[in-house]
Write a protein that holds these residues in place. Structure first.
Motif, PDB file in Angstrom:
ATOM      1  N   GLU A  61      44.185  56.241  32.189  1.00 43.01           N
ATOM      2  CA  GLU A  61      44.066  56.987  30.708  1.00 43.01           C
ATOM      3  C   GLU A  61      44.936  56.443  29.474  1.00 43.01           C
ATOM      4  OE1 GLU A  61      46.358  61.043  29.564  1.00 43.01           O
ATOM      5  OE2 GLU A  61      44.689  61.467  31.172  1.00 43.01           O
ATOM      6  N   ALA A  62      45.932  55.633  29.789  1.00 46.33           N
ATOM      7  CA  ALA A  62      46.795  55.063  29.000  1.00 46.33           C
ATOM      8  C   ALA A  62      45.821  53.646  28.453  1.00 46.33           C
ATOM      9  CB  ALA A  62      48.039  54.744  28.988  1.00 46.33           C
ATOM     10  N   ASP A  63      45.222  53.056  29.284  1.00 46.86           N
ATOM     11  CA  ASP A  63      44.720  51.759  28.861  1.00 46.86           C
ATOM     12  C   ASP A  63      43.065  51.705  29.745  1.00 46.86           C
ATOM     13  OD1 ASP A  63      43.552  49.389  28.584  1.00 46.86           O
ATOM     14  OD2 ASP A  63      45.408  48.180  29.470  1.00 46.86           O
ATOM     15  N   SER A  64      42.108  51.876  29.002  1.00 50.07           N
ATOM     16  CA  SER A  64      40.798  52.164  29.589  1.00 50.07           C
ATOM     17  C   SER A  64      40.216  50.999  29.884  1.00 50.07           C
ATOM     18  CB  SER A  64      39.638  53.010  28.427  1.00 50.07           C
ATOM     19  OG  SER A  64      39.745  52.003  27.037  1.00 50.07           O
ATOM     20  N   SER A  65      40.908  49.812  29.599  1.00 46.23           N
ATOM     21  CA  SER A  65      40.508  48.340  30.085  1.00 46.23           C
ATOM     22  C   SER A  65      40.577  48.147  31.471  1.00 46.23           C
ATOM     23  CB  SER A  65      40.877  47.304  28.980  1.00 46.23           C
ATOM     24  OG  SER A  65      42.199  46.930  29.475  1.00 46.23           O
ATOM     25  N   LEU A  66      41.435  48.985  32.171  1.00 48.20           N
ATOM     26  CA  LEU A  66      42.006  48.775  33.627  1.00 48.20           C
ATOM     27  C   LEU A  66      40.730  49.127  34.535  1.00 48.20           C
ATOM     28  CD1 LEU A  66      45.442  50.479  33.517  1.00 48.20           C
ATOM     29  CD2 LEU A  66      45.018  47.931  33.583  1.00 48.20           C
ATOM     30  N   ARG A  67      40.521  48.480  35.568  1.00 44.10           N
ATOM     31  CA  ARG A  67      39.447  49.051  36.350  1.00 44.10           C
ATOM     32  C   ARG A  67      39.511  50.303  36.959  1.00 44.10           C
ATOM     33  NH1 ARG A  67      40.815  45.851  42.274  1.00 44.10           N
ATOM     34  NH2 ARG A  67      42.573  47.093  42.878  1.00 44.10           N
ATOM     35  N   ILE A  68      38.273  50.944  37.248  1.00 49.64           N
ATOM     36  CA  ILE A  68      38.348  52.255  37.872  1.00 49.64           C
ATOM     37  C   ILE A  68      38.948  52.070  39.523  1.00 49.64           C
ATOM     38  CG2 ILE A  68      36.903  54.043  38.307  1.00 49.64           C
ATOM     39  CD1 ILE A  68      35.285  53.603  35.816  1.00 49.64           C
ATOM     40  N   PRO A  69      39.589  52.881  39.746  1.00 49.26           N
ATOM     41  CA  PRO A  69      40.165  52.796  41.284  1.00 49.26           C
ATOM     42  C   PRO A  69      39.219  53.360  42.286  1.00 49.26           C
ATOM     43  CG  PRO A  69      41.580  54.325  40.089  1.00 49.26           C
ATOM     44  CD  PRO A  69      40.734  53.836  39.074  1.00 49.26           C
ATOM     45  N   PHE A  70      38.511  54.146  41.965  1.00 44.38           N
ATOM     46  CA  PHE A  70      37.614  54.947  42.688  1.00 44.38           C
ATOM     47  C   PHE A  70      36.168  54.414  42.429  1.00 44.38           C
ATOM     48  CE2 PHE A  70      41.313  57.647  42.424  1.00 44.38           C
ATOM     49  CZ  PHE A  70      41.786  57.655  44.099  1.00 44.38           C
ATOM     50  N   ILE A  71      35.463  54.067  43.670  1.00 40.56           N
ATOM     51  CA  ILE A  71      34.101  53.475  43.476  1.00 40.56           C
ATOM     52  C   ILE A  71      33.127  53.907  44.664  1.00 40.56           C
ATOM     53  CG2 ILE A  71      34.881  51.445  41.977  1.00 40.56           C
ATOM     54  CD1 ILE A  71      34.549  49.508  44.464  1.00 40.56           C
ATOM     55  N   ILE A  72      32.016  53.570  44.509  1.00 44.54           N
ATOM     56  CA  ILE A  72      31.246  53.706  45.796  1.00 44.54           C
ATOM     57  C   ILE A  72      30.640  52.238  45.999  1.00 44.54           C
ATOM     58  CG2 ILE A  72      28.913  54.614  46.442  1.00 44.54           C
ATOM     59  CD1 ILE A  72      31.043  56.709  45.470  1.00 44.54           C
ATOM     60  N   ARG A  73      30.737  51.957  47.337  1.00 47.77           N
ATOM     61  CA  ARG A  73      30.267  50.596  47.718  1.00 47.77           C
ATOM     62  C   ARG A  73      29.725  50.506  49.013  1.00 47.77           C
ATOM     63  NH1 ARG A  73      35.584  47.144  47.963  1.00 47.77           N
ATOM     64  NH2 ARG A  73      35.582  47.972  50.002  1.00 47.77           N
ATOM     65  N   ASP A  74      28.441  50.186  49.157  1.00 49.84           N
ATOM     66  CA  ASP A  74      27.633  49.989  50.555  1.00 49.84           C
ATOM     67  C   ASP A  74      27.580  51.698  51.212  1.00 49.84           C
ATOM     68  OD1 ASP A  74      27.165  47.483  50.223  1.00 49.84           O
ATOM     69  OD2 ASP A  74      29.017  46.990  51.199  1.00 49.84           O
ATOM     70  N   GLY A  75      27.486  52.740  50.129  1.00 49.01           N
ATOM     71  CA  GLY A  75      27.532  53.746  50.730  1.00 49.01           C
ATOM     72  C   GLY A  75      28.833  54.624  51.048  1.00 49.01           C
ATOM     73  N   LEU A  76      29.825  53.878  50.718  1.00 47.77           N
ATOM     74  CA  LEU A  76      31.057  54.407  51.147  1.00 47.77           C
ATOM     75  C   LEU A  76      31.798  54.965  50.045  1.00 47.77           C
ATOM     76  CD1 LEU A  76      32.251  51.604  53.761  1.00 47.77           C
ATOM     77  CD2 LEU A  76      31.345  53.782  54.152  1.00 47.77           C
TER      78      LEU A  76
END
Length: 243
Positions: A61-76
């Motif tokens: 929230e403070a730095d939008s350039s950081l990666r998003i820590p929750f993702i979808i990968r190979d259906g997981l």
């Protein structure tokens, strides 16, 4: 006449329906009531998106350039571990059983499932008010009290001296689990089952009872998954509403 015939047909059909639901036992008749369908499990993850969830990640929230820590990968559903924060259900739940599979994707580390989550960033400006079911490697099944509390049998042996107990910063918030060897070897999938019923929270890991708490100070709220340093994969996330 046509109206009379129609009326007779309707009465005949009704009589057949009643007859099919009636069973004779001796001289008496027992009405067999049709059983209601059992509740179906609710899928909390569709394998394709984070629909039904939202993130609370202070650093992002403070730095939008950081990666998003929750993702979808190979259906997981994958918690990358950093930046730290929480993936939280949009809905609140009460009296349910939550089941899911998880594994550490790389190096073992820390993660958790939060139940009865409510006020965001209530502890260390990070953790929502809740009761955590720990997934940390070698400690899976511990309770952690986050501005909410819970009791177990043998409290002092599992939580430490009573004078140190608390639910805020600097207090003894950890309630140790009942087993030391219920986790699968690293790389294998673990199955966790959490039942929240009224003021009780019961946890099974790979079929073993690993914690059984009561007197919880919260009985409903959101469910959250953590990003807390280690990469963790999740699948088969289902919730069954209890009676």
């Amino acid at each position: 006449m046509n109206h009379f015939i129609k009326s007779v047909k309707i009465l005949f059909i009704l009589a057949m329906v009643v007859s099919s639901c009636t069973q004779k036992t001796g001289d008496s008749e027992v009405i067999i009531e049709e059983e209601s369908n059992p509740k179906e499990p609710i899928s909390l993850f569709d394998g394709e998106s984070l629909a039904g969830w939202h993130m609370d990640v202070p650093d992002l929230e403070a730095d939008s350039s950081l990666r998003i820590p929750f993702i979808i990968r190979d259906g997981l559903l994958v918690s990358l571990g950093t930046p730290e924060g929480h993936l939280i259900t949009d809905k609140e739940y009460k009296n349910y059983t939550l089941e899911l599979d998880y594994r550490f994707a790389g190096e073992p580390g820390n993660c958790g499932i939060l139940v009865h989550a409510s006020e965001p960033r209530a502890l260390y400006d990070m953790f929502p008010k809740s009761i955590e079911v720990q997934l940390m490697h070698s400690n899976a099944g511990d309770f952690w009290c986050i501005q909410q509390d819970i009791q177990v049998d043998d409290m002092e042996s599992r939580r430490g001296p009573k004078a140190d107990w608390g639910v805020s910063e600097g207090k003894e918030r950890r309630v140790r689990n009942l087993t030391d060897d219920s986790e699968k070897p690293l790389g294998e999938w673990n199955h966790i089952k959490i039942t929240c019923q009224d003021d009780k929270i019961t946890v099974w890991l790979n079929g073993d009872l690993v914690n059984d708490g009561y007197g919880a100070t919260a009985q409903e709220g959101q469910i959250a998954l953590q990003a807390e340093g280690a990469e963790v994969e999740f699948k088969n996330i289902f919730l069954m509403e209890n009676e």
